[in-house]
Design a protein around this motif. Structure first.
Motif, short mmCIF file in Angstrom:
data_model
loop_
_atom_site.label_atom_id
_atom_site.label_comp_id
_atom_site.label_asym_id
_atom_site.label_seq_id
_atom_site.Cartn_x
_atom_site.Cartn_y
_atom_site.Cartn_z
N ILE A 6 57.41 47.47 -3.34
CA ILE A 6 57.59 48.72 -3.75
C ILE A 6 56.44 49.39 -3.24
O ILE A 6 55.77 50.54 -2.78
N VAL A 7 55.31 48.65 -3.46
CA VAL A 7 53.62 49.62 -2.94
C VAL A 7 53.95 49.26 -1.72
O VAL A 7 53.55 50.69 -1.02
N LEU A 8 54.42 48.52 -0.41
CA LEU A 8 54.96 48.99 1.08
C LEU A 8 55.79 50.43 1.45
O LEU A 8 55.29 51.15 1.96
N VAL A 9 56.38 50.64 0.28
CA VAL A 9 57.77 51.51 0.22
C VAL A 9 56.53 53.18 0.13
O VAL A 9 56.77 54.36 0.54
N LEU A 10 56.04 52.69 -1.59
CA LEU A 10 55.20 53.82 -2.32
C LEU A 10 54.37 54.25 -1.17
O LEU A 10 53.50 55.48 -0.31
N PHE A 11 53.49 53.90 0.10
CA PHE A 11 52.07 53.64 0.72
C PHE A 11 52.54 53.38 2.12
O PHE A 11 51.76 53.70 3.01
N SER A 12 53.83 53.56 2.64
CA SER A 12 53.42 53.76 3.65
C SER A 12 53.72 52.52 4.39
O SER A 12 52.69 52.98 5.79
N LEU A 13 53.46 51.21 4.39
CA LEU A 13 53.22 49.39 4.87
C LEU A 13 51.77 49.23 4.98
O LEU A 13 51.96 49.90 5.81
N PRO A 14 51.40 50.09 4.41
CA PRO A 14 50.14 49.02 4.00
C PRO A 14 49.26 47.82 5.14
O PRO A 14 49.95 46.52 4.87
N LEU A 15 48.40 47.83 5.97
CA LEU A 15 48.87 46.92 6.76
C LEU A 15 48.47 45.16 5.51
O LEU A 15 49.14 44.08 5.68
N SER A 16 47.18 45.57 4.76
CA SER A 16 46.87 44.13 3.69
C SER A 16 47.86 43.90 2.93
O SER A 16 48.28 42.32 2.96
N VAL A 17 48.57 44.58 2.02
CA VAL A 17 48.91 44.69 1.18
C VAL A 17 50.36 43.75 2.10
O VAL A 17 51.53 42.90 1.61
#
Length: 352
Positions: free
Chosen positions: A301-312
Motif C-alpha cells: 500500500i505504501v508503495l502505491v500511495l508514495f510512488s515506489l520509495p526505494l527503501s520500501v
C-alpha cells in the motif's frame, strides 16, 4: 593413520563445514537478491552494455575507454558500478556452491548426505548466470528479468533445503509425513505471486494503479488490457528500460498482482487453520507468516500511495523472501514429524 582412518575421522569436520557454508549461502543469497532488486530499481540493469565485463573490462573503466568500446552508449559510473557489484556478488555465490559440491563429494559416504541437492544448487546458479547474461544482451526483456528473479528465489530455496537436509544428516528419520495439499497450494501461489511481482516490476507497472483499495478510483478498472499485459511472446530486440507496454496493459498487470496477494493471504489463513486444528508443531510459524503477510500488504500500500520509495520496495522484496523461507520451514516440519537424536555413527567408505 591410514587414508581410510583419516576419511573417517575428518567426516564430522567436513559435515560441520558444509552446514556452516549452507547457512552462509542462505544469508548471502538473500543479499544478492536485494542487490539485484536495487540494481533494477535504480535503472542500472544496463549500466554495463556487455557481459560479463563492463565496457570490455573486468572493472568499471574510465569514460575514455568506455567511449572507445561503445561510442553510442555513454558511461554512467554509478549505474555501472551498481551492476558490477551485483555481478561480483553473484559470482562469489557460484564459488560457494562449487565448494559445497566438493564437500558433497568428500562426504558422499555419509548416510543421507544430500549430494544431489548440492549438485542441483550449482546447476541452478549456473543457469542464473545465463539469465544474467541474457538480461543484458536482450536489453531487460521482461520474460528473462522475471525468470531471473524466480531463479534467485529458487537458489535461496535450495540453499535452505540443503541446510535442513545437512542438519539431519547421519540421523535416522523415524516418521515421514506427506505434505498436505494446502501447503502445496500456498507455495504455488506464493511462487506465482513472486513471478507477478517480477512481471510488474520489469514492465514498470508498479504505479499503474493509483490509490488503494481502488485502482484509479475504480474497484474494477474499466481500461485493462490483459491480452497485451500478459503477452509473453513480446518482441525481442527493443530496449525495455522503462517498459514498452501501454497504460491499459500495465494496469492489468498491477491489478492481477493485487488479486494474487489476496489469494496468497487466503492460502496462508487456510494453512494457519490446518496447523491450529491438526498440526500443533507449525502453529507458531504459521502465525509468524500471517504477521509477515500483513506487513507485506502494508508495504504494498505504501508503495502505491508514495510512488515506489526505494527503501520500501527493497523491504517488500525482502518480505517476500522471508515469507518463502517460513513456508519452506513449515514444509520441512510437516515432512519430518520426528527425528532420532541418537549419536551419529559415521560409516567408512566401502572399498569392496
Amino acid at each position: 593413520m591410514d587414508s581410510n582412518s583419516f576419511s573417517y575421522e575428518s567426516s564430522p569436520a567436513k559435515l560441520n563445514m558444509a552446514i556452516r557454508l549452507s547457512s552462509l549461502g542462505i544469508v548471502f543469497t538473500f543479499i544478492v537478491i536485494l542487490v539485484g532488486v536495487w540494481t533494477r530499481l535504480v535503472d542500472a540493469g544496463l549500466g554495463c552494455p556487455d557481459w560479463p565485463g563492463c565496457y570490455g573490462a573486468l572493472v568499471v573503466p574510465n569514460a575514455e575507454r568506455a567511449s572507445d568500446f561503445a561510442p553510442h552508449i555513454p558511461l554512467d559510473p554509478f549505474k555501472a558500478w551498481v551492476e558490477m557489484v551485483h555481478r561480483y556478488l553473484a559470482s562469489s555465490l557460484g564459488l560457494l556452491a562449487i565448494v559445497l559440491v566438493v564437500l558433497a563429494w568428500k562426504n558422499r559416504h555419509l548416510r543421507n548426505y544430500p549430494v544431489g541437492v548440492s549438485v542441483l544448487l550449482l546447476l541452478v546458479i549456473c543457469l542464473q548466470g545465463a539469465f544474467g547474461a541474457l538480461t543484458v544482451t536482450l536489453k531487460l526483456w521482461p520474460q528473462v528479468v522475471t525468470l531471473h528473479l524466480l531463479g534467485g528465489f529458487t537458489v535461496l530455496a535450495i540453499f535452505f533445503w540443503l541446510r535442513c537436509r545437512l542438519g539431519v544428516c547421519q540421523r535416522q528419520p523415524v516418521t515421514r509425513s506427506s505434505l498436505p495439499r494446502i501447503w502445496w497450494l500456498a507455495i504455488a501461489l506464493l511462487t506465482l505471486q513472486v513471478a507477478l511481482g517480477g512481471w510488474t516490476s520489469s514492465n514498470y507497472a508498479g504505479i499503474a494503479c493509483t490509490g488503494f483499495p481502488t485502482c484509479n478510483n475504480e474497484w474494477w478498472p474499466s481500461y485493462m488490457d490483459f491480452n497485451e499485459g500478459f503477452h509473453i511472446t513480446q518482441e525481442v530486440g527493443p530496449n525495455y528500460l522503462y517498459g514498452q507496454l501501454h497504460a491499459g496493459a500495465r494496469t492489468a498487470i498491477h491489478y492481477t498482482h493485487r488479486i494474487g496477494a489476496l489469494a496468497v493471504g487466503i492460502a496462508l489463513l487456510m494453512l494457519w487453520h490446518y496447523g491450529h486444528t491438526k498440526q500443533p508443531s507449525i502453529r507458531g510459524i504459521t502465525q509468524l507468516m500471517l504477521g509477515i503477510y500483513a506487513l507485506q500488504i502494508t508495504l504494498g500500500i505504501v508503495l502505491v500511495l508514495f510512488s515506489l520509495p526505494l527503501s520500501v520496495a527493497l523491504m517488500h522484496t525482502a518480505g517476500a523472501a522471508v515469507l518463502m523461507l517460513c513456508l519452506l520451514r513449515t514444509g520441512w516440519r510437516l515432512s519430518i514429524a520426528q527425528v532420532s537424536y541418537s549419536p551419529a555413527t559415521y560409516r567408512k567408505v566401502s572399498h569392496a
